[in-house]
Design an enzyme around this catalytic site. Structure first.
Site, short mmCIF file in Angstrom:
data_model
loop_
_atom_site.label_atom_id
_atom_site.label_comp_id
_atom_site.label_asym_id
_atom_site.label_seq_id
_atom_site.Cartn_x
_atom_site.Cartn_y
_atom_site.Cartn_z
N GLY A 171 -46.10 21.46 10.35
CA GLY A 171 -47.31 20.95 9.22
C GLY A 171 -48.51 21.41 9.87
O GLY A 171 -48.82 22.42 9.63
N GLY A 172 -49.55 20.52 9.91
CA GLY A 172 -50.98 20.82 10.07
C GLY A 172 -51.04 21.85 11.35
O GLY A 172 -51.86 22.63 11.55
N GLY A 406 -54.14 56.38 -7.28
CA GLY A 406 -54.99 55.10 -6.89
C GLY A 406 -54.89 54.78 -5.44
O GLY A 406 -55.82 54.42 -4.79
N ALA A 407 -53.85 55.21 -4.76
CA ALA A 407 -53.67 54.95 -3.29
C ALA A 407 -54.94 55.74 -2.64
O ALA A 407 -55.21 55.46 -1.78
CB ALA A 407 -52.22 55.33 -2.65
#
Ligand code: HXC
Length: 516
Positions: A171-172, A406-407
């Protein structure tokens, strides 16, 4: 109470905190293959440097037998010490007390320590071995976690925050680390999950062990939660000390310089052998990094997750640098969702803590495919683009071999803000490879030819000669120089030395709105 009686009680109570409330608590911790909170702090901090605060704080919860069980310290050890002589703040769950679970008093101790770390401008290291929210304290425990999360977030980019996972963290106890800069895990003893195996079994029917659900290797290689994974606590805490030596105390400082005997202008002769000329042949970019940096020493971050990109901290002429490099030995170094996320996080961390960036490019492009497109490569790839575009630290790009489409732009090209860009000869920098380019722009010529194969070969040759070499980019100022690979170290040292005084004012705004 006399002073003598007071001191005697103090000594007794402190001894009980150190030894554990139950007589066999320490033995049970050791039997699980785990050290106690104090043993861990002793490994992390310089000898005799740790100052504990609030060892006597206790909970005031009622019900469920809590009145009869009020151990001093409330299951967490908090304080400050030094690592390599530099101040750090530390909290360590004491699993021997309520399984290290977090109640109101436990949380208040951590809140106070986090506020002190921020005020003093020094790193915070958490040694996590806790069961999450303390069930007996209900909503007060949950609120305690809220207070930690908000401090993690406020301290983000101000002081380094390092989480070391040394037990089952639910959890936390798993979420706070996820908000920090670096997560370490130890195999066999550390697990992280939001809901444990029994809940997973009840809800989904899946039978899974704690290690299979959230063990160190799962988070180091599959989920990307853990940046570092170790076989034992000793080597893990030794590496936390090493990482701290590479980080500044806070965002107003730069990491400490540590000169070495490695000459700044050393010729990197092995480069010519390490990187094959054939653009399709794989090689290990790790060897290139080792050849470049001081004494061949570098610390890979997220080594086992998205290994098609390498992110590492190292030193050049004694100054810490962050290196981002495509890894041609994995998926030909292509960028995919995980690689983009990994590199984006690393670039952002380096930028926050004044660590200059060196980007080594050898990238065929983004990985094509349905999985990638449907998985959101556009959104995740944009994270890397955003991180680079937003970074104001000194940034130097070196194009080792190929840089396509784009890379190429994403990998810190000059057009997105690199301060300097260098290319090795024999480079291929273009929108796409000559074979693909010829098929698109010369398809009609090829189809109409008597000998399509010969025309295709001719067109590929023409395209390569016209565009696919570093001089095309150099003539347009998109690379600042074409360099001899053997001069790469000296070139980088000189460039970063010039950029040491770089200053950039971010635009006036509340904050950017990066893709998340
Ligand atoms: C209080 C707890 C506890 C808890 C364990 N203990 N979890 N006490 N609150 N959450 C106590 C046990 O009663 C036991 O006490 C001691 O800690 C050791 O626990 P064991 O089960 O014997 O240890 P182990 O076998 O090692 O198992 C550890 C464990 C397991 C995996 C952590 O205890 C467990 O699953 N606990 C529940 C975890 C959980 O669901 N936490 C809530 C998460 S929700 P004695 O007296 O016998 O020594 C949360 C909310 C925030 O955190 C979420 C924010 C997003």
């Amino acid at each position: 109470m006399t002073i003598t009686e007071g001191l005697a009680e103090l000594a007794d109570r402190k001894r009980a905190v150190r030894d554990g409330a139950a007589p066999d608590a320490t033995r049970r911790q050791h039997d699980k293959g785990k050290l106690t909170a104090y043993e861990r702090i002793a490994l992390l901090c310089d000898a005799d440097s740790f100052h504990e605060i609030e060892p006597l704080r206790r909970h005031r919860a009622t019900g469920f037998g809590m009145e009869a069980r009020r151990p001093d310290g409330d299951g967490v050890v908090t304080g400050w010490g030094t690592v390599h002589g530099r101040r750090v703040f530390v909290y360590a769950h004491d699993f021997r007390s309520f399984g290290g679970s977090l109640g109101e008093a436990h949380a208040a101790k951590i809140h106070k320590l986090m506020d002190l770390a921020a005020a003093a401008g020094a790193p915070l290291v958490s040694l996590n071995d806790g069961a999450g929210a303390r069930i007996q304290e209900g909503v007060s425990a949950l609120a305690g976690y809220g207070g930690i999360f908000v401090r993690n977030t406020r301290n983000s980019g101000v002081i380094p925050q390092i989480s070391v996972m040394l037990g089952p963290c639910a959890g936390g106890a798993a979420y706070s680390p996820a908000l920090t800069d670096f997560v370490f895990m130890v195999r066999g003893v550390a697990q992280m999950f939001v809901t444990g195996p029994s809940v997973v079994r009840a809800v989904t029917g899946a039978d899974v062990t704690a290690e299979g659900l959230g063990g160190a290797d799962v988070h180091a290689a599959t989920s990307g939660v853990a940046a570092f994974v170790h076989d034992d606590e000793e080597s893990c805490l030794a590496d936390v000390r090493y990482l701290l030596s590479l980080l500044p105390a806070n965002n107003r400082e730069t990491p400490p310089r540590e000169p070495s005997g490695d000459p700044p202008d050393r010729r990197t002769d092995r480069m010519l052998d390490l990187v094959p000329a054939d653009p399709a042949r794989p090689y290990d970019v790790g060897a290139v990094i080792a050849e470049l940096v001081d004494d061949g020493e570098y610390l890979p971050v997220h080594e086992h997750w998205a290994p098609n990109v390498v992110c590492a901290l190292a030193r050049l002429d004694g100054h810490v640098v962050g290196i981002v490099a495509n890894q041609p030995s994995v998926m030909a170094g292509g960028l995919d969702i995980h690689a983009a996320e990994k590199a984006a996080g690393f670039v952002q961390t380096c930028d926050a803590f004044n660590i200059p960036l060196v980007t080594l490019v050898d990238v065929p492009g983004f990985l094509p495919g349905l999985d990638q497109e449907h998985g959101g490569i556009i959104r995740h790839g944009a994270k890397l683009l955003y991180a680079y575009c937003d970074a104001t630290v000194p940034r130097v790009q070196v194009i080792l071999r190929k840089a396509y489409g784009g890379a190429y732009i994403v990998m810190d090209s000059r057009s997105v803000g690199a301060d300097l860009s260098f290319a090795w000869p024999r480079n291929e920098i273009a929108v796409m490879g000559p074979e693909g380019a010829a098929e698109v722009i010369f398809r009609r010529d090829i189809d109409a030819a008597d000998d399509p194969g010969q025309v295709r070969a001719q067109k590929i040759k023409e395209y390569r000669a016209a565009l696919v070499h570093p001089f095309h980019a150099a003539e347009r100022g998109l690379v600042d120089d074409v360099i001899d690979p053997r001069d790469t170290r000296a070139t980088l040292v000189a460039a970063l030395d010039m950029l040491r005084t770089k200053h950039a004012d971010p635009p006036s705004r509340k904050h950017g709105n990066p893709p998340m």
